[in-house]
Design a protein around this motif. Structure first.
Motif, PDB file in Angstrom:
ATOM      1  N   LEU A 181     -17.302 -14.670  24.569  1.00 21.83           N
ATOM      2  CA  LEU A 181     -17.629 -16.090  24.637  1.00 21.83           C
ATOM      3  C   LEU A 181     -18.111 -16.609  23.286  1.00 21.83           C
ATOM      4  O   LEU A 181     -17.706 -17.685  22.835  1.00 21.83           O
ATOM      5  CB  LEU A 181     -18.703 -16.332  25.702  1.00 21.83           C
ATOM      6  N   THR A 182     -18.958 -15.827  22.643  1.00 25.49           N
ATOM      7  CA  THR A 182     -19.492 -16.291  21.367  1.00 25.49           C
ATOM      8  C   THR A 182     -18.401 -16.352  20.297  1.00 25.49           C
ATOM      9  O   THR A 182     -18.251 -17.357  19.605  1.00 25.49           O
ATOM     10  CB  THR A 182     -20.612 -15.352  20.890  1.00 25.49           C
ATOM     11  N   THR A 183     -17.630 -15.290  20.177  1.00 28.52           N
ATOM     12  CA  THR A 183     -16.566 -15.336  19.181  1.00 28.52           C
ATOM     13  C   THR A 183     -15.580 -16.444  19.544  1.00 28.52           C
ATOM     14  O   THR A 183     -15.045 -17.094  18.658  1.00 28.52           O
ATOM     15  CB  THR A 183     -15.817 -13.983  19.089  1.00 28.52           C
ATOM     16  N   GLY A 184     -15.408 -16.663  20.846  1.00 33.34           N
ATOM     17  CA  GLY A 184     -14.507 -17.737  21.279  1.00 33.34           C
ATOM     18  C   GLY A 184     -14.982 -19.092  20.790  1.00 33.34           C
ATOM     19  O   GLY A 184     -14.197 -19.890  20.279  1.00 33.34           O
ATOM     20  N   VAL A 185     -16.279 -19.345  20.923  1.00 39.49           N
ATOM     21  CA  VAL A 185     -16.820 -20.627  20.458  1.00 39.49           C
ATOM     22  C   VAL A 185     -16.619 -20.759  18.946  1.00 39.49           C
ATOM     23  O   VAL A 185     -16.198 -21.804  18.449  1.00 39.49           O
ATOM     24  CB  VAL A 185     -18.316 -20.760  20.810  1.00 39.49           C
ATOM     25  N   LEU A 186     -16.905 -19.683  18.231  1.00 40.70           N
ATOM     26  CA  LEU A 186     -16.736 -19.726  16.773  1.00 40.70           C
ATOM     27  C   LEU A 186     -15.289 -20.032  16.427  1.00 40.70           C
ATOM     28  O   LEU A 186     -14.986 -20.872  15.578  1.00 40.70           O
ATOM     29  CB  LEU A 186     -17.129 -18.384  16.159  1.00 40.70           C
ATOM     30  N   PHE A 187     -14.408 -19.334  17.118  1.00 40.17           N
ATOM     31  CA  PHE A 187     -12.986 -19.507  16.867  1.00 40.17           C
ATOM     32  C   PHE A 187     -12.565 -20.962  17.099  1.00 40.17           C
ATOM     33  O   PHE A 187     -11.971 -21.602  16.229  1.00 40.17           O
ATOM     34  CB  PHE A 187     -12.208 -18.562  17.780  1.00 40.17           C
ATOM     35  N   VAL A 188     -12.914 -21.479  18.269  1.00 34.09           N
ATOM     36  CA  VAL A 188     -12.490 -22.840  18.613  1.00 34.09           C
ATOM     37  C   VAL A 188     -13.114 -23.862  17.667  1.00 34.09           C
ATOM     38  O   VAL A 188     -12.440 -24.773  17.180  1.00 34.09           O
ATOM     39  CB  VAL A 188     -12.859 -23.173  20.075  1.00 34.09           C
ATOM     40  N   ALA A 189     -14.409 -23.669  17.375  1.00 33.36           N
ATOM     41  CA  ALA A 189     -15.078 -24.646  16.509  1.00 33.36           C
ATOM     42  C   ALA A 189     -14.446 -24.676  15.129  1.00 33.36           C
ATOM     43  O   ALA A 189     -14.148 -25.749  14.585  1.00 33.36           O
ATOM     44  CB  ALA A 189     -16.564 -24.322  16.411  1.00 33.36           C
ATOM     45  N   LEU A 190     -14.201 -23.510  14.548  1.00 38.87           N
ATOM     46  CA  LEU A 190     -13.645 -23.527  13.194  1.00 38.87           C
ATOM     47  C   LEU A 190     -12.191 -23.980  13.199  1.00 38.87           C
ATOM     48  O   LEU A 190     -11.757 -24.721  12.315  1.00 38.87           O
ATOM     49  CB  LEU A 190     -13.765 -22.154  12.522  1.00 38.87           C
ATOM     50  N   ALA A 191     -11.439 -23.562  14.208  1.00 37.79           N
ATOM     51  CA  ALA A 191     -10.033 -23.970  14.267  1.00 37.79           C
ATOM     52  C   ALA A 191      -9.931 -25.491  14.365  1.00 37.79           C
ATOM     53  O   ALA A 191      -9.182 -26.124  13.617  1.00 37.79           O
ATOM     54  CB  ALA A 191      -9.329 -23.310  15.454  1.00 37.79           C
TER      55      ALA A 191
ATOM     56  N   LEU B 268     -14.094 -16.232  13.190  1.00 37.87           N
ATOM     57  CA  LEU B 268     -13.821 -17.247  12.174  1.00 37.87           C
ATOM     58  C   LEU B 268     -12.522 -17.030  11.404  1.00 37.87           C
ATOM     59  O   LEU B 268     -11.849 -17.997  11.048  1.00 37.87           O
ATOM     60  CB  LEU B 268     -15.003 -17.338  11.201  1.00 37.87           C
ATOM     61  N   VAL B 269     -12.177 -15.772  11.128  1.00 32.97           N
ATOM     62  CA  VAL B 269     -10.952 -15.566  10.334  1.00 32.97           C
ATOM     63  C   VAL B 269      -9.723 -16.099  11.068  1.00 32.97           C
ATOM     64  O   VAL B 269      -8.992 -16.941  10.546  1.00 32.97           O
ATOM     65  CB  VAL B 269     -10.805 -14.085   9.923  1.00 32.97           C
ATOM     66  N   PRO B 270      -9.513 -15.679  12.340  1.00 36.10           N
ATOM     67  CA  PRO B 270      -8.359 -16.269  13.038  1.00 36.10           C
ATOM     68  C   PRO B 270      -8.536 -17.774  13.241  1.00 36.10           C
ATOM     69  O   PRO B 270      -7.569 -18.521  13.198  1.00 36.10           O
ATOM     70  CB  PRO B 270      -8.341 -15.565  14.389  1.00 36.10           C
ATOM     71  N   GLY B 271      -9.793 -18.209  13.420  1.00 33.39           N
ATOM     72  CA  GLY B 271     -10.056 -19.636  13.620  1.00 33.39           C
ATOM     73  C   GLY B 271      -9.560 -20.455  12.442  1.00 33.39           C
ATOM     74  O   GLY B 271      -8.922 -21.492  12.613  1.00 33.39           O
ATOM     75  N   ALA B 272      -9.847 -19.984  11.233  1.00 32.90           N
ATOM     76  CA  ALA B 272      -9.434 -20.707  10.036  1.00 32.90           C
ATOM     77  C   ALA B 272      -7.912 -20.794   9.971  1.00 32.90           C
ATOM     78  O   ALA B 272      -7.334 -21.849   9.676  1.00 32.90           O
ATOM     79  CB  ALA B 272      -9.992 -20.029   8.790  1.00 32.90           C
ATOM     80  N   ILE B 273      -7.277 -19.667  10.282  1.00 34.55           N
ATOM     81  CA  ILE B 273      -5.806 -19.644  10.189  1.00 34.55           C
ATOM     82  C   ILE B 273      -5.183 -20.583  11.223  1.00 34.55           C
ATOM     83  O   ILE B 273      -4.314 -21.403  10.914  1.00 34.55           O
ATOM     84  CB  ILE B 273      -5.287 -18.197  10.379  1.00 34.55           C
ATOM     85  N   VAL B 274      -5.660 -20.481  12.465  1.00 31.14           N
ATOM     86  CA  VAL B 274      -5.117 -21.347  13.513  1.00 31.14           C
ATOM     87  C   VAL B 274      -5.407 -22.819  13.189  1.00 31.14           C
ATOM     88  O   VAL B 274      -4.581 -23.699  13.418  1.00 31.14           O
ATOM     89  CB  VAL B 274      -5.695 -20.964  14.894  1.00 31.14           C
ATOM     90  N   GLY B 275      -6.589 -23.088  12.613  1.00 35.03           N
ATOM     91  CA  GLY B 275      -6.941 -24.453  12.226  1.00 35.03           C
ATOM     92  C   GLY B 275      -5.933 -25.036  11.256  1.00 35.03           C
ATOM     93  O   GLY B 275      -5.502 -26.187  11.394  1.00 35.03           O
ATOM     94  N   ALA B 276      -5.539 -24.233  10.273  1.00 38.17           N
ATOM     95  CA  ALA B 276      -4.548 -24.704   9.308  1.00 38.17           C
ATOM     96  C   ALA B 276      -3.247 -25.031  10.038  1.00 38.17           C
ATOM     97  O   ALA B 276      -2.589 -26.040   9.755  1.00 38.17           O
ATOM     98  CB  ALA B 276      -4.322 -23.642   8.240  1.00 38.17           C
ATOM     99  N   GLY B 277      -2.904 -24.183  11.017  1.00 32.72           N
ATOM    100  CA  GLY B 277      -1.698 -24.423  11.805  1.00 32.72           C
ATOM    101  C   GLY B 277      -1.775 -25.748  12.551  1.00 32.72           C
ATOM    102  O   GLY B 277      -0.822 -26.522  12.583  1.00 32.72           O
ATOM    103  N   ILE B 278      -2.959 -26.025  13.119  1.00 28.83           N
ATOM    104  CA  ILE B 278      -3.134 -27.275  13.858  1.00 28.83           C
ATOM    105  C   ILE B 278      -2.960 -28.468  12.923  1.00 28.83           C
ATOM    106  O   ILE B 278      -2.267 -29.438  13.240  1.00 28.83           O
ATOM    107  CB  ILE B 278      -4.529 -27.326  14.517  1.00 28.83           C
TER     108      ILE B 278
END
Ligand SMILES: Nc1ncnc2c1ncn2[C@@H]1O[C@H](COP(=O)(O)OP(=O)(O)OP(=O)(O)O)[C@@H](O)[C@H]1O
Ligand SMILES: [Mg+2]
Lengths: 853, 242
Positions: free
Chosen positions: A479-489, A784-794
């Motif tokens: 859940l925590t990594t999920g929040v980080l992921f979604v927030a950064l993405a 955060l690492v995958p979040g940043a990458i997915v964010g760029a994709g978005i």
């Protein structure tokens, strides 16, 4: 004590967690309410303006090209036996100067409505508060509130800048803010005859409204009138207009919708997260409840009740905050479109949406954990040491994640091959985010192992312990990594989109708006593109100022464009024609998308036009095609030399060489001058020119701005919008930060006993602190690492999605500072957030730690 | 009158390599007002047996009748209601809810059962008085000593007037004085109110205070005999009712 009280007590016992849940709900609800409300208000303003304007009319006659109509036709139409009233209107934009003393002086752009008092009163309501309904056709009427804003009262004089210079007019009547006067508070009413004289539009009107005697026969009337009209005039039902203004609103609204969709995702995710965490923290307590006789149903109801209570409070607060946000947004739009919007329209819809979201998401987010909690075995309470998460990774979750990703992929693909549905990219982004999050539990082990291995030189043994602890609490870690992921993405996605759009506007401005100084009556209305005219003798006078190297004038008029057969619409597209002085062999002052600058410039001088990409998209035309322009009954064909990026009037604009416009379309007059000074001018002479231009502007009641000032103004407008977006984004990050504090604090509380043991066995305070910080560091990397990458994709997807609306994509650049900056800031937030619980763990009272509860 | 009757209980955890036969054919009968102590080495299946008797776990096979009702044949909700109305638990780690006061903790099972809150708290107060911690009724568990917490837990278990009071190493977390006090309390309950108690303990001195000692080994009952070994007599003197 009742169970309900028990719930309240539970909520109160963890104020941080309750606050976090509340904040997430508030942000989500507020975003929805604010956006919906301001959208409704602005849309409503246009519609209301339209309705009060049309009143009981059933037919509207306009000139096809938006020019004037000869008013002789009015009497002709009035002879029809089935017509109750024929109402001619002339509407112009002008500058009004009001106020008696120096301090009270006001200068404002307004719309002047010239109406025929006798005819108009039959169709529309005017309620006089004081004064008269014109005095022998002289004087002006103002809505009472607007008169106060202007600082004038009955009997005062106002000055109006007209093509014939400044004219003094007396205020003869004040209108109640009802009926026709309400539709636009910043309007001034003059009599038709007076208006025609003031605006040098002898015997001309812009619109004629017909009110039928029998409303049931409206359609018949429309048909007959349409058939009887001379060429160049069109009759339609009144609602067929104002499309132009609406479209300029659209892109702003889209930005807001995107931002609120993304902030909504973060909010929903955090709400879900806090509720799930709530349950996993309380497993032991819930199992005690089960052991002493609470049924599964009772546990479920208990948790759902708690969720709904928080959901309800959050929704109510969110609505209030949302109204505040809507107020801010409408003021922003007022600035952007330089218009006054009616006060906030409080309709049920935004609240219904907000309530559905707030309560719905809370219910949904509680239901799952509640069902899950009701399955907690009463046995767990029997164990002295906290139960470990026995749930392995359900293959269903992983499978669902893969399915989501697959659907997102298909949507993205469909989108790229041309399925330009507006919400496709957003839906794809949401699905992709959800899909990735669902893959976390299955991949947590290897990911954490990997990250720990990489960080091991830094984290050492503490890292290894942290890794174990994270895997022990698989659900919470997910859940925590999920929040980080979604927030950064979403953060990087939205942030990059904002920066790219702002860059695009800046680029357009620097390419298109050339000149060192500008002299004009008003900022052209961004929505209608029209501004008040300027005396056309000024050009010469300005040219004579020493040091001025060139003066070019521009004239902006509305025209109609015939769509290509391939276009979606069959009706003519309303657009703004900008007639400008293009000089051969000079630099082309346009942000071209299609065509070579030198060639396009040559073609422009030879009589071609350049059209905005949005117009190209709407009308289905492209470079090399021929375009039919009609204005005031005349239709002319031009070749399209190229297309350009355009922000003026939402991109529904086209450029033409001024002389060509005069010859072929009879476009005279000046809206403004762009003044250029010699290249190597020293600051002193530049300053002298500026002073001189200011003097001229002052004398004529005009506006003078330098390039820098204009740029600053445009930047202000842009910043106003993006500011709102950044605020939304920042709130997302703050909430995510709270989420981390919460998770890690819970972790520490739960590990109290183990930490105590570790301390007793050998660990120093430093090591304990480091272990907790290591947990944060590892989770940070995984999320955060995958979040940043997915964010760029978005961001890429969203950038491309503007192609569907605007006929061009916003150039996609991944700004390294923004990208890595956001990543580092997020990472810093994670580690700082971990500091509090780490400190708490380090200070653990050993005796306390060894107690069971 | 038989309060409890277990017939050929077995409990198997896990499968294949991880298979553990925690209970292997246990038969047990307890009559009203009897205090049974269960003893045995660690891992012998004492807690498992107690949990099954308490309806927290279901046996793999066999019958478990509490006041004639077979717990094994009930649905989860029916079993929960049985727990709520007829069975009282005391845990080694007191298991009070940290956000509730002593009184509220005691009232909770009654509230869950739909008793009016006012009645529930009045009865809770009575029970707290009975176990001697009424003066602490407004305290939350965190501010109570271990002995006090355990007495609140007993009051909670008694609040519903259970047919069976089940206690798994109830003194495990208490110092010897509190432990002795606690056992004296249980003796009173049995003697004065004919409360039926099944208690798991490792302490032979405490076990000696019970009426009957059942020894478990490897999931089976090894011996079942009345208490009263010479050591026990000395401890019995603690009991004022004795
Ligand atoms: N949930 C479970 N899954 C697998 N095995 C279990 C489970 N619960 C208990 N066991 C096993 O069943 C056997 C009996 O356990 P039980 O807890 O009943 O022992 P006990 O007699 O209470 O021991 P102690 O005196 O140490 O508390 C043990 O071997 C234990 O490992
Ligand atoms: Mg045990």
């Amino acid at each position: 004590m009742t169970l309900w009280q028990f719930s309240v007590r539970e909520i109160k016992s963890r104020p941080g967690r309750a606050a976090l849940t509340l904040i997430s709900i508030i942000i989500g609800v507020a975003a929805v309410v604010a956006v919906a409300m301001s959208v409704i208000t602005t849309r409503g303003a246009y519609e209301e303006m339209y309705q009060t304007l049309t009143g009981r009319a059933a037919v509207e006659i306009r000139s096809e090209a938006g020019g004037g109509i000869d008013d002789a036709i009015v009497d002709q139409l009035a002879e029809r036996s089935d017509v109750q009233a024929v109402v001619p209107i002339l509407e112009r934009i002008a500058i009004v100067y009001a106020g008696q003393t120096e301090a009270q002086k006001k200068r404002m752009k307004i719309q002047v409505m010239a109406i025929d008092p006798a005819r108009d009163a039959k169709v529309r309501d005017y309620k006089l508060v004081r004064g008269k309904f014109f005095e022998n056709g002289k004087g002006v009427l103002l809505e009472a509130g607007f008169a106060r804003t202007l600082g004038v009262d009955l009997g005062d004089e106002v000055k109006l800048l007209t093509p014939g210079g400044l004219k003094k007019l007396a205020v003869v009547g004040l209108l109640a803010p009802e009926g026709a006067a309400a539709y636009r508070q910043g309007a001034m009413f003059v009599s038709l005859t007076n208006g025609q004289r003031l605006f040098k539009a002898k015997n001309k009107v812009d619109t004629i409204h017909l009110a039928p005697k029998d409303f049931a026969r409206s359609e018949q009337l429309l048909k007959e009138v349409a058939a009887s009209l001379p060429p160049g005039l069109v009759a339609r039902p009144p609602a067929a207009r104002s499309q132009l203004s609406k479209e300029t609103l659209e892109s702003t609204q889209q930005g807001l919708e995107l931002a609120s969709a993304l902030s909504l995702i973060v909010a929903i995710f955090i709400i879900l997260n806090t509720f799930l965490m709530n349950v996993s923290e309380r497993r032991r307590q819930l199992s005690i409840l089960r052991a002493i006789g609470a049924t599964k149903g009772q546990i479920k109801r208990l948790l759902i009740g708690e969720g709904l209570l928080l959901g309800f409070i959050g929704t109510v607060i969110g609505m209030v905050v949302g109204m505040g946000g809507a107020f801010y947004l409408t003021r922003l739009m007022e600035n952007l479109f330089q218009t006054s919007l009616p006060s906030l329209q409080v309709t049920p819809l935004p609240f219904v949406l907000g309530a559905v979201l707030g309560l719905g998401v809370s219910l949904l987010a509680t239901y799952m954990p509640a069902v899950w909690a009701s399955r907690v075995s009463p046995l767990e309470g029997m164990r002295p040491v906290a139960h470990e998460d026995l749930e392995g990774v359900s293959p269903m979750v992983t499978l669902a994640g893969l399915v989501f990703l697959a659907i997102a992929g298909v949507l993205a693909y469909a989108f790229f091959v041309g399925l330009w549905l507006r919400y496709v990219p957003i839906v794809a982004a949401v699905l992709a985010l959800a899909g990735f999050v669902m893959l976390i539990p299955a991949s947590l082990g290897p990911l954490s192992r990997f990250v720990t291995a990489i960080l091991s030189p830094l984290l050492k043994m503490e890292g290894e312990l942290a890794h174990r602890q994270l895997l022990r609490r698989r659900i919470r870690t997910t859940l925590t990594t999920g929040v980080l992921f979604v927030a950064l993405a979403t953060g990087i996605g939205l942030g990059t989109t904002i920066v790219n759009n702002v860059d695009d506007v800046g680029h357009w401005f620097e390419r298109t708006v050339l000149g060192d100084f500008f002299v004009r009556a008003t900022m052209p209305d961004m929505a209608s593109g029209l501004s008040a005219e300027v005396p056309d003798t000024l050009g010469k006078e300005i040219m004579e100022i020493p040091g001025v190297s060139s003066v070019s004038s521009a004239r902006v008029v509305s025209v109609q464009v015939d769509p290509a057969p391939t276009a979606e619409t069959k009706d003519p597209v309303g657009a703004i024609l900008i007639a400008r002085d293009f000089v051969a062999n000079d630099r082309l002052e346009l942000d071209l998308r299609e065509g070579e600058p030198e060639k396009v410039l040559k073609d422009l001088c030879a009589g071609d036009v350049v059209i905005g990409t949005v117009l190209a998209k709407r009308s289905g035309l492209k470079a090399g095609d021929h375009i039919n322009l009609s204005r005031e009954g005349q239709k002319q064909q031009f070749r399209i030399a190229g297309t350009s990026n355009e922000y003026f009037v939402g991109g529904l604009a086209l450029y033409i060489q001024r002389d060509i416009a005069r010859q072929k379309l009879g476009i005279e007059g000046v809206d403004g001058y762009a003044v250029r000074v010699g290249k190597n001018l020293d600051r002193g002479s530049r300053f002298r020119i500026e002073t001189r231009l200011k003097e001229i502007a002052e004398r004529e009641g005009l506006l003078m701005q330098s390039h820098e000032a204009l740029r600053a103004m445009v930047d202000d407008l842009v910043n106003g919008i993006t500011g709102g977006l950044w605020v939304l984004l920042a709130m997302g990050f703050v909430v995510a930060g709270f989420g981390i504090v919460n998770t890690l604090t819970m972790n520490v509380l739960e590990q109290t006993r183990e930490l105590g043991l570790l301390r007793i066995v050998a660990m120093t305070r430093r090591q304990v602190r480091k272990m907790i910080l290591s947990q944060a560091a590892i989770m940070g990397c995984i999320g955060l690492v995958p979040g940043a990458i997915v964010g760029a994709g978005i961001a890429y997807l969203v950038g491309r999605s503007s192609e569907g609306e605007f006929g061009r994509s916003i150039e996609f650049t991944l700004h390294p500072i923004m990208f890595f900056g956001a990543f580092l800031i997020a990472y810093a937030i994670v580690v700082i957030a971990a500091w509090i619980p780490a400190q708490r763990a380090a200070r653990l009272d050993l005796r306390e730690a060894l107690r069971y509860e | 009158m038989l309060v409890l009757e277990a017939r050929d209980l077995t409990k198997i955890y896990g499968a294949a390599d991880a298979r553990v036969e925690a209970l292997r054919g246990v038969d047990l009968q307890v009559i009203k007002g009897e205090w049974v102590a269960i003893m045995g080495p660690s891992g012998s299946g004492k807690s498992t047996l107690l949990n099954i008797v308490g309806g927290i776990e279901v046996p793999t096979s066999g019958q478990i009748l509490v006041e004639g009702v077979d717990l094994a044949s009930l649905s989860d909700d029916q079993r929960t209601i049985m727990r709520r109305k007829r069975l009282g638990f005391i845990f080694q780690s007191f298991n009070l809810l940290p956000t509730l006061t002593a009184e509220e903790n005691v009232a909770l099972p009654m509230v869950l059962d739909g008793v009016k809150p006012a009645d529930a708290s009045q009865r809770a107060l009575q029970k707290l008085e009975q176990v001697g911690v009424a003066h602490r009724r407004r305290h939350v568990p965190g501010t109570l000593s271990g002995g006090e917490q355990q007495r609140v837990a007993i009051a909670r278990a008694l609040a519903i007037e259970p047919a069976l009071l089940l206690a798994d190493e109830p003194t495990g977390n208490l110092d010897s004085a509190s432990g002795a006090q606690m056992v004296r309390l249980m003796r009173e309950l049995v003697d004065d109110r004919r409360q039926t108690i099944i208690m798991v303990t490792h302490d032979p001195q405490l076990a000696a205070l019970a009426d009957r000692i059942v020894r478990v080994r490897d999931g089976q009952i090894e011996s079942d005999e009345p208490a009263g070994a010479p050591v026990a007599a000395g401890v019995r003197d603690f009991s004022p009712a004795g």
